[in-house]
Design a protein around this motif. Structure first.
Motif, PDB file in Angstrom:
ATOM      1  N   ALA A  53       0.831  -1.207   0.000  1.00  0.00           N
ATOM      2  CA  ALA A  53       0.000   0.000   0.000  1.00  0.00           C
ATOM      3  C   ALA A  53       0.867   1.259   0.000  1.00  0.00           C
ATOM      4  N   LYS A  54       1.991   1.215   0.727  1.00  0.00           N
ATOM      5  CA  LYS A  54       2.914   2.357   0.720  1.00  0.00           C
ATOM      6  C   LYS A  54       3.446   2.612  -0.684  1.00  0.00           C
ATOM      7  N   CYS A  55       3.790   1.535  -1.393  1.00  0.00           N
ATOM      8  CA  CYS A  55       4.287   1.684  -2.766  1.00  0.00           C
ATOM      9  C   CYS A  55       3.231   2.325  -3.666  1.00  0.00           C
ATOM     10  N   GLY A  56       2.004   1.840  -3.574  1.00  0.00           N
ATOM     11  CA  GLY A  56       0.927   2.408  -4.379  1.00  0.00           C
ATOM     12  C   GLY A  56       0.637   3.837  -4.011  1.00  0.00           C
ATOM     13  N   PHE A  57       0.648   4.114  -2.712  1.00  0.00           N
ATOM     14  CA  PHE A  57       0.389   5.472  -2.244  1.00  0.00           C
ATOM     15  C   PHE A  57       1.466   6.425  -2.749  1.00  0.00           C
ATOM     16  N   LEU A  58       2.739   6.045  -2.597  1.00  0.00           N
ATOM     17  CA  LEU A  58       3.835   6.916  -3.029  1.00  0.00           C
ATOM     18  C   LEU A  58       3.823   7.121  -4.541  1.00  0.00           C
ATOM     19  N   GLY A  59       3.604   6.039  -5.291  1.00  0.00           N
ATOM     20  CA  GLY A  59       3.561   6.168  -6.743  1.00  0.00           C
ATOM     21  C   GLY A  59       2.483   7.122  -7.197  1.00  0.00           C
ATOM     22  N   SER A  60       1.296   6.992  -6.613  1.00  0.00           N
ATOM     23  CA  SER A  60       0.192   7.873  -6.996  1.00  0.00           C
ATOM     24  C   SER A  60       0.432   9.312  -6.540  1.00  0.00           C
ATOM     25  N   GLU A  61       0.996   9.475  -5.342  1.00  0.00           N
ATOM     26  CA  GLU A  61       1.284  10.824  -4.842  1.00  0.00           C
ATOM     27  C   GLU A  61       2.270  11.558  -5.747  1.00  0.00           C
ATOM     28  N   LEU A  62       3.339  10.888  -6.118  1.00  0.00           N
ATOM     29  CA  LEU A  62       4.369  11.526  -6.940  1.00  0.00           C
ATOM     30  C   LEU A  62       3.830  11.841  -8.340  1.00  0.00           C
ATOM     31  N   VAL A  63       2.995  10.986  -8.872  1.00  0.00           N
ATOM     32  CA  VAL A  63       2.373  11.246 -10.170  1.00  0.00           C
ATOM     33  C   VAL A  63       1.450  12.457 -10.092  1.00  0.00           C
ATOM     34  N   LEU A  64       0.684  12.533  -9.013  1.00  0.00           N
ATOM     35  CA  LEU A  64      -0.337  13.584  -8.915  1.00  0.00           C
ATOM     36  C   LEU A  64       0.205  14.924  -8.434  1.00  0.00           C
ATOM     37  N   GLN A  65       1.403  14.930  -7.837  1.00  0.00           N
ATOM     38  CA  GLN A  65       1.970  16.204  -7.395  1.00  0.00           C
ATOM     39  C   GLN A  65       2.127  17.177  -8.560  1.00  0.00           C
ATOM     40  N   ILE A  67       0.323  17.180 -11.219  1.00  0.00           N
ATOM     41  CA  ILE A  67      -1.001  17.474 -11.779  1.00  0.00           C
ATOM     42  C   ILE A  67      -1.724  18.501 -10.925  1.00  0.00           C
ATOM     43  N   ASP A  68      -1.324  18.567  -9.649  1.00  0.00           N
ATOM     44  CA  ASP A  68      -1.968  19.469  -8.691  1.00  0.00           C
ATOM     45  C   ASP A  68      -3.458  19.155  -8.574  1.00  0.00           C
ATOM     46  N   ILE A  69      -3.754  17.876  -8.354  1.00  0.00           N
ATOM     47  CA  ILE A  69      -5.144  17.430  -8.266  1.00  0.00           C
ATOM     48  C   ILE A  69      -5.792  17.882  -6.959  1.00  0.00           C
ATOM     49  N   ASP A  70      -7.058  18.184  -7.014  1.00  0.00           N
ATOM     50  CA  ASP A  70      -7.821  18.573  -5.840  1.00  0.00           C
ATOM     51  C   ASP A  70      -8.130  17.321  -5.030  1.00  0.00           C
ATOM     52  N   LYS A  71      -7.601  17.236  -3.808  1.00  0.00           N
ATOM     53  CA  LYS A  71      -7.782  16.053  -2.984  1.00  0.00           C
ATOM     54  C   LYS A  71      -8.952  16.169  -2.015  1.00  0.00           C
ATOM     55  N   THR A  72      -9.693  17.268  -2.088  1.00  0.00           N
ATOM     56  CA  THR A  72     -10.765  17.490  -1.115  1.00  0.00           C
ATOM     57  C   THR A  72     -12.166  17.290  -1.679  1.00  0.00           C
TER      58      THR A  72
END
Length: 203
Positions: A53-65, A67-72
């Motif tokens: 889960a950490k790997c998936g979380f980090l991969g998605s976070e770095l990709v989306l940084q 993109i500046d996606i709205d997380k709220t």
């Protein structure tokens, strides 16, 4: 259907690459924790996750940084699709060790809760409030053709505009991650195809 890779992230045991940029990771704690701190992420739940889960979380976070996606705000137009080779075998193996000996029997719910691979897509969806298609596939090895097919299948739903799609493999200490942010109308010329995925995976 023409789709494009708007952002990507490649993580192995020795490197982190985001959109053609190699990220310097100071070695201080565990590799995944070091990436978390280097990326300046603030999400305390990360420390309760298993390694997959950490790997998936980090991969998605770095990709989306980038993109500046709205997380709220809840988003029904973004799908999450992941795949790997070992499913949750890394956790299953750890859990098996807690129950195989009657004289040393200590089953841990903290380990057992992560013995489903789709926990990864769930963590990503919760973090980013995505409510579109969510799926996790298991295959023998990274296969660009199948990866393309998995991503394209999410876009069969006409309401989906983007997909967080990743190969997220972690077993026996080995980290092998490729995450992509795929859209119908990418802002660059990196098309979603077998050749480009092969190149990104082999960085």
């Amino acid at each position: 259907m023409k789709l494009g890779i708007e952002s990507y992230c490649r993580i192995t045991n020795n490197s982190v690459i985001v959109n053609d940029n190699s990220i310097e990771i100071p070695r201080e704690q565990s590799w995944l924790t070091d990436i978390y701190h280097a990326a300046k992420i603030s999400y305390p739940k990360f420390f309760k996750m298993d390694n997959l889960a950490k790997c998936g979380f980090l991969g998605s976070e770095l990709v989306l940084q980038s993109i500046d996606i709205d997380k709220t705000t809840p988003k029904e137009n973004i799908a999450v699709v992941c795949c790997n080779r070992s499913s949750s075998l890394d956790d299953d193996t750890a859990y098996q060790k807690t129950i195989q000996n009657n004289d040393d029997y200590f089953p841990s719910p903290a380990v057992f809760v992560y013995t489903l691979a789709n926990i990864v897509t769930g963590e990503i969806s919760i973090r980013n409030k995505t409510m579109g298609e969510s799926a996790f596939y298991v295959m023998e090895q990274f296969n660009p053709q199948k990866f393309c097919s998995f991503a394209e299948s999410a876009f069969l739903d006409s309401t989906i505009d983007a997909c967080i799609c990743g190969w997220v493999e972690f077993f026996d200490g080995n980290c092998d991650v490729l995450f992509t942010y795929i859209t119908r109308n990418p802002k660059n010329n990196k098309e979603l195809n077998i050749e480009n995925l092969h190149t990104l995976y082999n960085l």
